[in-house]
Scaffold this motif. Structure first.
Motif: not given
Length: 93
Positions: A23-26, A20, A16-17
């Motif tokens: 990421y929340v914005s994906s 991208r 997850r880290r």
């Protein structure tokens, strides 16, 4: 133990880290809503297919992917995946 819950969570956290697409914005596209749950996460050219089977049944799905990023309790073959009971797979497209 490589298959322990702790080690699985550590690998998922790292995945997850470092990608991208998680990421929340994906972008999130639900492909199949039910059992198994199948969705795609994507961002900046990265794409992953996530398959989750929380049920006690086995499911088989045809998927196109380039490599398996993480999985538990499933068989990943060239163009299909067999999700056994209580399993998941994260596949890179």
């Amino acid at each position: 133990d490589e298959k322990s819950v702790l080690n699985t969570v550590v690998r998922l956290s790292l995945l997850r880290r470092t990608n991208r697409a998680f990421y929340v914005s994906s972008d999130l596209d639900i492909i199949e809503n039910g059992y198994p749950l199948v969705y795609e996460r994507s961002a900046e050219g990265q794409k992953f297919i996530v398959l989750i089977n929380p049920s006690g049944k086995t499911f088989e799905r045809t998927v196109k992917y380039s490599e398996a990023a993480e999985s538990n309790n499933c068989e990943i073959k060239k163009d299909k995946i067999i999700l056994k009971a209580e399993s998941f797979a994260i596949l890179k497209k």
